[in-house]
Write a protein that holds these residues in place. Structure first.
Motif, PDB file in Angstrom:
ATOM      1  N   GLY A 181     132.997  77.514  55.863  1.00  0.00           N
ATOM      2  CA  GLY A 181     132.826  77.749  57.319  1.00  0.00           C
ATOM      3  C   GLY A 181     131.551  77.274  57.758  1.00  0.00           C
ATOM      4  N   VAL A 182     131.508  77.101  58.938  1.00  0.00           N
ATOM      5  CA  VAL A 182     130.243  76.619  59.856  1.00  0.00           C
ATOM      6  C   VAL A 182     129.697  77.634  60.740  1.00  0.00           C
ATOM      7  N   ILE A 183     128.435  78.025  60.801  1.00  0.00           N
ATOM      8  CA  ILE A 183     127.681  78.982  61.632  1.00  0.00           C
ATOM      9  C   ILE A 183     127.137  78.100  62.729  1.00  0.00           C
ATOM     10  N   PRO A 184     127.582  77.907  63.828  1.00  0.00           N
ATOM     11  CA  PRO A 184     127.454  77.128  64.954  1.00  0.00           C
ATOM     12  C   PRO A 184     126.126  77.063  65.306  1.00  0.00           C
ATOM     13  N   GLY A 185     125.452  78.439  65.302  1.00  0.00           N
ATOM     14  CA  GLY A 185     123.989  78.302  65.721  1.00  0.00           C
ATOM     15  C   GLY A 185     122.857  78.093  64.805  1.00  0.00           C
ATOM     16  N   LYS A 186     123.275  77.764  63.422  1.00  0.00           N
ATOM     17  CA  LYS A 186     122.572  77.147  62.262  1.00  0.00           C
ATOM     18  C   LYS A 186     122.915  75.787  61.913  1.00  0.00           C
ATOM     19  N   PHE A 187     124.061  75.331  62.409  1.00  0.00           N
ATOM     20  CA  PHE A 187     124.411  73.951  61.730  1.00  0.00           C
ATOM     21  C   PHE A 187     123.825  72.868  62.518  1.00  0.00           C
ATOM     22  N   ASN A 188     123.356  71.976  61.880  1.00  0.00           N
ATOM     23  CA  ASN A 188     122.789  70.708  62.758  1.00  0.00           C
ATOM     24  C   ASN A 188     123.705  69.520  62.689  1.00  0.00           C
ATOM     25  N   GLU A 189     124.235  69.020  63.888  1.00  0.00           N
ATOM     26  CA  GLU A 189     125.320  67.932  64.020  1.00  0.00           C
ATOM     27  C   GLU A 189     124.908  66.745  63.220  1.00  0.00           C
ATOM     28  N   ASP A 190     123.590  66.661  62.849  1.00  0.00           N
ATOM     29  CA  ASP A 190     123.314  65.489  61.999  1.00  0.00           C
ATOM     30  C   ASP A 190     123.896  65.383  60.775  1.00  0.00           C
ATOM     31  N   ASP A 191     124.362  66.692  60.163  1.00  0.00           N
ATOM     32  CA  ASP A 191     124.903  66.933  58.951  1.00  0.00           C
ATOM     33  C   ASP A 191     126.242  66.768  58.872  1.00  0.00           C
ATOM     34  N   LEU A 192     127.009  66.508  60.142  1.00  0.00           N
ATOM     35  CA  LEU A 192     128.412  66.589  60.314  1.00  0.00           C
ATOM     36  C   LEU A 192     128.907  65.477  59.381  1.00  0.00           C
ATOM     37  N   ALA A 193     128.504  64.255  59.243  1.00  0.00           N
ATOM     38  CA  ALA A 193     129.113  63.288  58.618  1.00  0.00           C
ATOM     39  C   ALA A 193     128.996  63.493  57.009  1.00  0.00           C
ATOM     40  N   ASP A 194     128.050  64.129  56.707  1.00  0.00           N
ATOM     41  CA  ASP A 194     127.727  64.461  54.925  1.00  0.00           C
ATOM     42  C   ASP A 194     128.834  65.590  54.815  1.00  0.00           C
ATOM     43  N   LEU A 195     128.850  66.687  55.593  1.00  0.00           N
ATOM     44  CA  LEU A 195     129.796  67.723  55.279  1.00  0.00           C
ATOM     45  C   LEU A 195     131.412  67.053  55.089  1.00  0.00           C
ATOM     46  N   SER A 196     131.628  66.244  56.203  1.00  0.00           N
ATOM     47  CA  SER A 196     132.917  65.387  56.303  1.00  0.00           C
ATOM     48  C   SER A 196     133.213  64.750  54.996  1.00  0.00           C
ATOM     49  N   LYS A 197     132.267  64.027  54.339  1.00  0.00           N
ATOM     50  CA  LYS A 197     132.547  63.444  53.220  1.00  0.00           C
ATOM     51  C   LYS A 197     132.570  64.256  51.981  1.00  0.00           C
ATOM     52  N   ILE A 198     131.847  65.184  51.997  1.00  0.00           N
ATOM     53  CA  ILE A 198     131.936  66.004  51.059  1.00  0.00           C
ATOM     54  C   ILE A 198     133.297  66.755  50.645  1.00  0.00           C
ATOM     55  N   ILE A 199     133.722  67.409  51.783  1.00  0.00           N
ATOM     56  CA  ILE A 199     134.984  68.182  51.750  1.00  0.00           C
ATOM     57  C   ILE A 199     136.081  67.507  52.044  1.00  0.00           C
ATOM     58  N   GLY A 200     136.003  65.893  52.504  1.00  0.00           N
ATOM     59  CA  GLY A 200     137.226  65.430  52.606  1.00  0.00           C
ATOM     60  C   GLY A 200     137.984  65.753  53.953  1.00  0.00           C
ATOM     61  N   VAL A 201     137.356  66.037  55.014  1.00  0.00           N
ATOM     62  CA  VAL A 201     138.130  66.454  56.491  1.00  0.00           C
ATOM     63  C   VAL A 201     137.215  65.662  57.232  1.00  0.00           C
ATOM     64  N   GLY A 202     138.161  65.182  58.460  1.00  0.00           N
ATOM     65  CA  GLY A 202     137.395  64.410  59.329  1.00  0.00           C
ATOM     66  C   GLY A 202     136.527  65.012  60.282  1.00  0.00           C
ATOM     67  N   GLU A 203     135.555  64.472  60.821  1.00  0.00           N
ATOM     68  CA  GLU A 203     134.616  64.879  61.485  1.00  0.00           C
ATOM     69  C   GLU A 203     134.760  65.578  62.835  1.00  0.00           C
ATOM     70  N   GLU A 204     135.812  65.262  63.561  1.00  0.00           N
ATOM     71  CA  GLU A 204     136.501  65.602  64.555  1.00  0.00           C
ATOM     72  C   GLU A 204     137.044  67.004  64.509  1.00  0.00           C
ATOM     73  N   TYR A 205     137.831  67.102  63.198  1.00  0.00           N
ATOM     74  CA  TYR A 205     138.477  68.432  62.879  1.00  0.00           C
ATOM     75  C   TYR A 205     137.124  69.469  62.619  1.00  0.00           C
TER      76      TYR A 205
END
Length: 668
Positions: A181-205
């Protein structure tokens, strides 16, 4: 005289007027009307028309209506029944009367059923005297007082029933998975691409999940779940700030793709499900596809529910309670290791295959390829991933287990069975066949039957089956005649619903019209072309009847099902043993020698079916092979591979090689 006449008239009028006076309304009449209004949820009319003045002083209409409407809504009240238990009380001289009654209704936590005393009092209003109901909160719920709070406990979870194989291995289980899961107040959107790549889910989703309307900065917004064996991926994602990992319970399919079409999966109920199914609420999950759907009623868990009152003295009397009830554990005849081995054998192709035990009818494996991973549906898929799967040209979501197919030359055994059983086929009779192409006479026009093996000019049943001679079986069919041939197919269960718990999309057929209407169609059908179609489990059952010395068993998928003879004697035991010998020769010295497996006595029959849009064109081909190990009569396999016109080796030979590979894998 005149005066007397006037007196009589007065007396008559007086009697008439007295007789027309309205009879006083009884408390039972008032209570009946009150109950009828109550049953229609007419709360305003109940309050205004039927309640005593003292009742209205004790409770305002706002409180009265809110209590009824909110409690009936929150508790999901249905099937409200209110009855008067005693109508024999005297009331004419009374100003108050107590009438016993009963109230019952269903709630989400179970039935509420209790007795109550209805108290009615006489009151004069606007120069009229009538009966009115002394209302109290106990008419809503048993023992309820205005100072009470109605409480609903969180549901006590029950577990969905599991599906296991014949040895107890779990094919659908309740287990623990990782949830990222993602905690919105602690998550930096600059890391969105890395998370997407790791878990195999699109950034938009991912972003759509942690920006939902109800999201808060400190909430953990679930994104995707992962199986326990994917812990390395989970831990890599956890390294990103603002990403949380929890362990949650989930439905798991340990054999994944190997049993996807057989087992199916569960998903959250849709709006359509809620309209069609009873006992489900938004957020519940229900079986979709396969046995999860077919056995839903037995697998479904019922969570425990409790409704109680919280009184000022601290007591908590229960209004309604349902204990949690786990779903059933259901054991299949399927053997998971056999299922996995068969799937791995076919995994690069398109087609279907089954393994049965001819002696019992128990189905040991059912595979459809290409396929999908049912875990993806429960762990989380984006709409794009779902659409990509549904639109895949290879049709991985289509269950080939349910469909009927042309059997190709595997049909020749069926023709032999029918001819032997009805006495029109003499297995020792030789047909003179010294041509590659043959037709009965000129009435066939340009149409001819072609044989592909020319080992012999004289062909009997053994040679006809061993070398898959089309002309031989065409002539056997013609000599038998359409009527007897159709009757024999009917005796093998063609045209009737397959007595098998796994649902089939189509029923086997003799032809498109339901009968054989020409000599050419008869000849074609007899050697394995024509318009004849059947399910592969059905084909396996017929071959199983030969392997089982003439007794054809009903195919079974649940261990609890009783072993049942489907067709008592499709051929005699002597004839069955003769056919077993011939099927062994097909592999030992005939058209399928490639199927020989060290340590086994393989027997079987191939079939190739060309499917084309119109005569004279080239179509796609299905390759079939029915195989059995005569050293192990409990193991019979039917395999159908699509597109064998493109394989290497080509045609049914490719299916033979895969079947051999499967049996060799079982040896390891």
């Amino acid at each position: 005289m005149k005066n007397r006449k006037i007196s009589l008239t007065f007396l008559f009028v007086s009697l008439l007027l007295f007789g027309c006076q309205e009879k006083e309304e009884s408390p039972y009449d008032v209570l009946d009307d009150f109950i009828e209004t109550w049953g229609g949820f007419g709360f305003e009319e109940m309050y205004d028309t039927y309640l005593t003045s003292s009742s209205k002083e004790n409770v305002s209409y706002e409180v009265f209506s809110e209590r009824y409407e909110k409690l009936y809504g929150d508790l999901e009240v249905e099937n409200l029944a209110i009855d008067i238990l005693d109508r024999e009380q005297t009331w004419e001289e009374e100003t108050s009367v107590t009438i016993p009654g009963s109230i019952s209704f269903d709630t989400f936590a179970g039935e509420v059923d209790y007795t109550i005393d209805f108290v009615l009092s006489k009151e004069e209003r606007e120069d009229e005297t009538n009966w009115y109901v002394d209302w109290n909160p106990g008419l809503i719920l048993p023992g309820l007082e205005l100072t009470d709070k109605v409480r609903i406990d969180p549901p006590t979870p029950a577990e969905r029933g599991e599906i296991v194989d014949n040895e107890g291995n779990k094919l659908a289980e309740n287990g623990e998975v990782f949830e990222i899961g993602v905690i919105p107040g602690k998550f930096n959107e600059d890391d969105l691409a890395d998370l997407s790549k790791i878990i195999g889910v699109g950034e938009e989703y991912i972003k759509s999940q942690y920006t939902l309307s109800w999201a808060q900065d400190d909430y953990v917004m679930p994104v995707k779940k992962f199986l326990r064996e994917e812990e390395e991926t989970v831990r890599a994602a956890e390294e990103i700030e603002g990403v949380s990992v929890n362990r949650v319970n989930e439905r798991i399919y340990p054999y994944g793709e190997a049993a996807a079409h057989l087992i199916g999966y569960i998903e959250e109920v849709s709006a359509e499900d809620l309209e069609e199914l009873e006992g489900y609420s938004p957020g519940d999950r229900v079986g979709k596809r396969g046995l999860e759907q077919l056995l839903e009623k037995r697998l479904k868990a019922t969570d425990g529910q409790k409704i109680y009152l919280e009184k000022e003295d601290g007591s908590e009397p229960v209004v309604a309670e349902t204990e949690p009830s786990d779903g059933e554990t259901i054991q299949l005849t399927i053997n998971a290791n056999t299922q996995q081995t068969l799937f791995e054998t076919l995994s690069e192709d398109a087609g279907t295959a089954t393994v049965i035990d001819p002696t019992t009818g128990k189905v040991r494996s059912l595979v459809s390829v290409p396929t999908f991973d049912p875990n993806d549906y429960v762990l989380g898929m984006s709409n794009e991933q779902r659409q990509e799967l549904e639109n895949d040209e290879a049709k991985p979501t289509m269950s080939r287990l349910s469909y009927t197919y042309s059997p190709g030359s595997t049909m020749k055994l069926l023709t032999a069975i029918i001819g032997l059983d009805n006495g029109t086929l003499d297995p020792d009779h030789f047909y003179d066949i010294d041509v590659k192409q043959w037709q009965k006479d000129d009435s066939w026009g340009d149409y001819e039957v072609t044989r592909y093996y020319e080992e012999y000019d004289k062909v009997n049943l053994e040679r006809g089956l061993t070398y898959s001679d089309n002309i031989y079986f065409a002539r056997v069919g013609l000599d038998m005649g359409a009527s007897k041939f159709e009757e024999g197919l009917t005796n093998l269960g063609i045209g009737e619903s397959l007595p098998f718990i796994y649902p089939t999309a189509e029923t086997s057929q003799i032809s498109n019209s339901g009968s054989i209407e020409s000599e050419i169609l008869l000849a074609d059908t007899a050697y394995g072309q024509g318009e004849f179609l059947l399910n592969m489990v059905h084909l396996a059952s017929i071959y199983g009847g030969v392997a089982n010395d003439g007794v054809m068993m009903q195919p079974l998928l649940l261990e609890e099902e009783e072993e049942t003879v489907w067709k008592e004697s499709i051929v005699s035991e002597e004839q069955a043993k003769s056919l077993q010998t011939i099927l062994r020769k097909v592999v030992s010295e005939g058209s399928s020698t490639r199927a020989n497996v060290s340590g086994r006595e393989m027997a079987g029959k191939t079939g190739t079916v060309e499917m084309k849009q119109e005569q004279g064109t080239t179509g796609t081909e299905n390759g079939l092979f029915v195989a059995m190990d005569q050293k192990d009569p409990t193991l019979l396999t039917v395999m159908l591979i699509e597109g064998v016109e493109k394989t290497e080796p080509r045609g049914s030979v490719y299916t033979v090689d895969l079947t051999k590979q499967f049996y060799e894998s079982l040896n390891n």
